[in-house]
Design an enzyme around this catalytic site. Structure first.
Site, PDB file in Angstrom:
ATOM      1  N   LYS A  19      41.286  39.281  43.754  1.00 39.59           N
ATOM      2  CA  LYS A  19      40.956  39.195  45.174  1.00 39.59           C
ATOM      3  C   LYS A  19      39.552  38.627  45.373  1.00 39.59           C
ATOM      4  O   LYS A  19      38.672  39.283  45.883  1.00 39.59           O
ATOM      5  CB  LYS A  19      41.089  40.564  45.827  1.00 39.59           C
ATOM      6  N   ARG A  76      39.351  49.785  45.234  1.00 42.01           N
ATOM      7  CA  ARG A  76      39.652  48.479  44.639  1.00 42.01           C
ATOM      8  C   ARG A  76      38.614  47.441  45.050  1.00 42.01           C
ATOM      9  O   ARG A  76      38.201  46.609  44.241  1.00 42.01           O
ATOM     10  CB  ARG A  76      41.064  48.032  45.034  1.00 42.01           C
ATOM     11  N   GLU A 120      52.766  37.987  38.260  1.00 41.54           N
ATOM     12  CA  GLU A 120      53.027  38.369  39.652  1.00 41.54           C
ATOM     13  C   GLU A 120      53.169  37.120  40.513  1.00 41.54           C
ATOM     14  O   GLU A 120      53.047  36.000  40.029  1.00 41.54           O
ATOM     15  CB  GLU A 120      51.897  39.261  40.187  1.00 41.54           C
TER      16      GLU A 120
END
Ligand SMILES: Cc1ncc(COP(=O)(O)O)c(C=O)c1O
Length: 342
Positions: A186, A85, A222
């Protein structure tokens, strides 16, 4: 900042904060390749005032934990997924990959070098690991850096929320402004955009804000730091399918656990109206594993209660225990998720 001393820590009251441990890993990307890296005691990084990351935010990071088992061994949970990721995020921000085998070497080395800081089994504590990469080249124009630093630091953390305590949540009136795709959430820039909604939610007494999709404002996306799941009244595990959320490793794991438990899991778009059909709901991520969503308050101030505002639903409890037991080495690792640190 003074170095932490393991003998002075109360493992049952660690909280979720930074402590300056003896060692971290650092590697540098120069002339198109990584130098190789190694452990260092220096917790400070010296950056030029024009370093890319300080102005244009070329930064990616990951979060994972090292767990102490009942036998006193130390293990990681799906660390290769974090490596993959990180590299997906790096692609989106024009940063180099950190090779997966080097990522694993770095993470294991940091855990081993700070092993006395892996909290004992049974305290709810873990050693949190933060691998990250930043663009360090001094630049004035908005261009990608050519030099980077990859670092992994560790800090012992307590259970994010002690036990499975249902918490109230609120719908965000802001977009988090995450670009569509995988893993890009992120980045430092994207997280800064979630500070205000998160702080406003907390000030109003909620645990966190829940974002809707940034394009149509119609589907559940989310939370600021966790994915959303629900259990329908027919007992099906559902979680939003969206390309503007972080692909959570905990979610991927719980989809498999739900399959193993016969909950017929599905990833699909969820509207706010679909939430009325949920018997239980939760937030899932590395920090909390699962934080049960007791209630969700919408933008008109209307509160929707899921299972209970004070008690945890039976399916949420089952999912939490099943996953935690694998992470702590109390249940058989049937999917090959656990990596021992020897
Ligand atoms: C925005 C966001 N979503 C979801 C998650 C959960 O991801 P994971 O389960 O991989 O920790 C995180 C974790 O930090 C996050 O920051």
């Amino acid at each position: 900042m003074a170095k932490a001393k393991a003998s002075e820590l109360d493992w049952n009251k660690l909280g979720f904060g930074y402590r300056d441990l003896p060692y971290r890993w650092q590697d540098e990307y120069v002339d198109g390749h990584w130098l190789g890296g190694g452990l260092t005691a220096d917790s400070n990084m010296v950056l030029n005032e024009a370093a890319q990351v300080l102005h244009y935010g070329q930064e990616v990071f990951e979060g994972l934990k090292a767990y102490r088992t009942k036998e006193g061994k130390v293990q990681l949970f799906r660390p290769s997924d974090n490596a993959k990721r990180l590299n997906n995020s790096a692609d989106r921000l024009l940063m180099p990959h950190y090779p997966e085998e080097k990522f694993l070497e770095a993470v294991k080395a940091v855990v081993k070098a700070n092993e006395e800081f892996v909290p004992p089994y049974g305290t709810g504590g873990t050693l949190y690991l933060r691998p990250f990469m930043v663009g360090t080249q001094p630049l004035v124009g908005v261009t990608p850096a050519e030099n980077f630093v990859f670092r992994v630091y560790a800090t012992p953390v307590g259970a994010y929320v002690k036990g499975l305590t249902p918490m109230p949540y609120v719908l965000s009136k802001y977009d988090r402004a995450a670009p569509a795709g995988t893993g890009q959430a992120k980045t430092s820039g994207n997280y800064a955009a979630s500070l205000l909604p998160e702080m406003e939610a907390k000030k109003a007494g909620y645990a966190d804000a829940l974002y809707l999709d940034p394009k149509e404002h119609k589907y559940v996306d989310e939370f600021s730091g966790a994915n959303f799941f629900g259990v329908t009244k027919d007992g099906q595990f559902v979680t939003p399918k969206s390309n503007s959320i972080l692909p959570s490793i905990t979610k991927r794991s719980l989809l498999q656990v739900a399959e193993d438990l016969g909950l017929n899991p599905v990833e699909k778009q969820l509207t706010l109206a679909d939430l009325d059909n949920l018997a239980e709901a939760g937030a899932m991520g590395t920090a909390a594993v699962i934080s049960p969503v007791g209630s969700l308050t919408d933008l008109d101030g209307k509160k929707h209660v899921f299972y209970s505002e004070t008690e945890v639903g039976p399916v949420t409890t089952k999912l939490y225990n099943a996953l935690m037991n694998v992470q702590l080495g109390d249940a058989e690792d049937t999917h090959g998720w656990v990596v021992p640190v020897d």
